[in-house]
Design an enzyme around this catalytic site. Structure first.
Site, PDB file in Angstrom:
ATOM      1  CG  HIS A  30       1.202  13.805 -24.011  1.00 43.81           C
ATOM      2  ND1 HIS A  30       1.873  14.965 -24.353  1.00 43.81           N
ATOM      3  CD2 HIS A  30       2.075  13.082 -23.265  1.00 43.81           C
ATOM      4  CE1 HIS A  30       3.097  14.932 -23.823  1.00 43.81           C
ATOM      5  NE2 HIS A  30       3.235  13.802 -23.160  1.00 43.81           N
ATOM      6  CD  GLU A  37      -3.568  15.111 -16.133  1.00 40.16           C
ATOM      7  OE1 GLU A  37      -4.335  14.561 -16.924  1.00 40.16           O
ATOM      8  OE2 GLU A  37      -2.358  14.856 -16.062  1.00 40.16           O
ATOM      9  CE  LYS A  54       5.601  16.451 -15.152  1.00 44.38           C
ATOM     10  NZ  LYS A  54       5.803  15.158 -15.846  1.00 44.38           N
ATOM     11  CG  HIS A  85       6.024   9.294 -24.795  1.00 45.33           C
ATOM     12  ND1 HIS A  85       4.652   9.209 -24.867  1.00 45.33           N
ATOM     13  CD2 HIS A  85       6.293  10.400 -24.049  1.00 45.33           C
ATOM     14  CE1 HIS A  85       4.105  10.198 -24.181  1.00 45.33           C
ATOM     15  NE2 HIS A  85       5.084  10.933 -23.676  1.00 45.33           N
ATOM     16  CG  ASN A 125      -1.662  15.107 -20.474  1.00 41.73           C
ATOM     17  OD1 ASN A 125      -0.706  14.361 -20.338  1.00 41.73           O
ATOM     18  ND2 ASN A 125      -2.591  15.257 -19.537  1.00 41.73           N
ATOM     19  CG  HIS A 175      -0.896   8.859 -24.922  1.00 42.95           C
ATOM     20  ND1 HIS A 175      -1.447   9.218 -23.706  1.00 42.95           N
ATOM     21  CD2 HIS A 175       0.440   9.031 -24.783  1.00 42.95           C
ATOM     22  CE1 HIS A 175      -0.479   9.603 -22.880  1.00 42.95           C
ATOM     23  NE2 HIS A 175       0.672   9.492 -23.530  1.00 42.95           N
ATOM     24  NE  ARG A 213      -4.078  -2.082   1.938  1.00 40.46           N
ATOM     25  CZ  ARG A 213      -3.964  -3.353   2.373  1.00 40.46           C
ATOM     26  NH1 ARG A 213      -2.879  -3.720   3.036  1.00 40.46           N
ATOM     27  NH2 ARG A 213      -4.921  -4.226   2.133  1.00 40.46           N
ATOM     28  NE  ARG A 252       0.938  16.268 -13.368  1.00 37.32           N
ATOM     29  CZ  ARG A 252       1.563  15.466 -12.527  1.00 37.32           C
ATOM     30  NH1 ARG A 252       1.261  15.477 -11.246  1.00 37.32           N
ATOM     31  NH2 ARG A 252       2.492  14.641 -12.961  1.00 37.32           N
ATOM     32  CE  LYS A 269      -0.298  12.941 -15.266  1.00 40.21           C
ATOM     33  NZ  LYS A 269      -0.639  13.280 -16.673  1.00 40.21           N
ATOM     34  CD  GLU A 323       7.027  14.818 -23.263  1.00 33.63           C
ATOM     35  OE1 GLU A 323       6.543  15.918 -22.915  1.00 33.63           O
ATOM     36  OE2 GLU A 323       6.352  13.776 -23.335  1.00 33.63           O
TER      37      GLU A 323
END
Length: 365
Positions: A250, A239, A229, A267, A247, A254, A123, A243, A145, A187
């Site tokens: 993206h 997000e 960032k 990527h 993306n 993606h 956890r 935030r 993330k 990026e």
């Protein structure tokens, strides 16, 4: 070149980002987090021969109680639940307890998998990011993330889990392939487009220095990207709003990665094409000037990155893939578009015809 330190300000969970040469050989940066604690390094078959022994020696000198490392296969195609299970098995076999710390040594895939394992094992345990690619240094190692891919969608399984420390040894870029370097530059360009037009202008002037791997230029780009960032993450950790601007490109990117099969395009390559698609769509909406689209396209192309999506992905396939995106809310697709260079916004209120033209390749300004 000297070391620089930034801070991601998240109250009690704030953490430093150390940037500089030869940091892998300096135990002091790890000692405060690791002294007297169990620690396990997670890396891959590409990075291990280059940096694992050095890091292991440094961690031992910092006072960590090291277990045997875990060396995973390299590549986006291995960012899966199956690989994650392999990592859980190693953690259990080595009897890492709740006070243990994972150290991610590698690029974005290693960082994301290790972070997700840390977020979910018993956890939640601590982890440290030691990114070795430009893309992971300027983006994926910062912000917490973590996750893995699914055949139907990229990064759709994961958790927010902040590292205790990000250590960026800029000398690791000396062993990075040209293709991976260019993917990382995608990026870097993204930050200029989101809300840092001054940085975008700097990139237009100094891109050849980045491609030539000039240490001072790389260090500046890494620090500026991480600062941009860190500021956004501090404002919106999970997000819920701002935030999502990170993306940019993206959602389109993606879809490219998932549609082609993970690992066919890097990527950063997919994001590069996605940012041009977002620029063209923004132009069709009347939000971006044709001259600005030309500047964006020229910079991305000069970096040796793709500016058009793969020809074998149809518009219908794109739509289906984009529908499985973390920014979809109540069935509505949200996109990151631009109102000028440095003026990104997240919106679901776009003209569907603009998306039609973009996916059909008809949005040339």
């Amino acid at each position: 070149m000297t070391m620089d330190t930034l801070t991601v300000n998240l109250g009690a969970r704030s953490y430093p980002i150390h940037i500089g040469p030869d940091l892998l050989q300096q135990p002091a940066w790890f000692a405060q987090t690791l002294k007297g604690r169990q620690a396990m390094v997670v890396t891959n078959h590409t990075v291990a021969p280059l940096y694992l022994d050095t890091l292991q020696q440094t961690l031992t000198s910092s006072g960590a109680d090291l277990t045997d490392p875990v060396i995973l296969p390299d590549g986006e195609s291995f960012k899966t639940l199956h690989t994650l299970e392999t990592l859980y098995t190693a953690l259990l076999e080595r009897r890492l307890d709740r006070s243990g710390v994972l150290i991610a040594l590698g690029g974005g895939v290693i960082g994301d998998i290790t972070g997700f394992a840390a977020a979910s094992y018993q956890r939640g345990i601590d982890f440290i990011q030691v990114p070795t690619t430009l893309l992971s240094q300027v983006d994926s190692s910062v912000g917490g993330k973590t996750g893995v891919n699914h055949p139907l969608g990229k990064n759709m399984i994961g958790a927010f889990h902040q590292p205790r420390l990000v250590l960026i040894d800029t000398h690791t870029l000396n062993t990075l392939s040209d293709r991976e370097l260019r993917a990382g530059i995608a990026e870097v360009i993204k930050y200029g487009l989101i809300d840092d037009p001054e940085f975008f202008r700097w990139l237009e002037q100094h891109l050849p220095r980045l491609l030539a791997r000039e240490p001072e230029a790389l260090a500046f780009a890494i620090r500026r990207s991480c600062a941009d960032k860190a500021r956004v993450v501090a404002e919106d950790e999970r997000e819920s709003g701002r935030r999502a601007l990170l993306n940019l490109g993206h959602t389109f990117g993606h879809a490219i990665e998932t549609g082609l099969g993970y690992g066919q395009w890097l990527h950063g390559e997919a994001v590069a094409a996605g940012m041009v698609m977002a620029a063209r769509m923004s132009c069709h909406m009347g939000w971006l000037q044709a001259s600005e689209v030309a500047r964006i396209t020229a910079l991305i192309e000069a970096a040796g990155l793709p500016v058009t999506p793969p020809a074998d992905l149809s518009a219908d396939r794109f739509r289906a893939l984009m529908a499985v995106d973390k920014k979809v809310q109540q069935g509505r697709l949200r996109l990151v578009l631009m109102q000028g260079i440095g003026g990104a916004l997240v919106t679901a209120d776009f003209d569907p015809r603009a998306l039609d033209h973009t996916l059909a390749g008809l949005a040339s300004p």
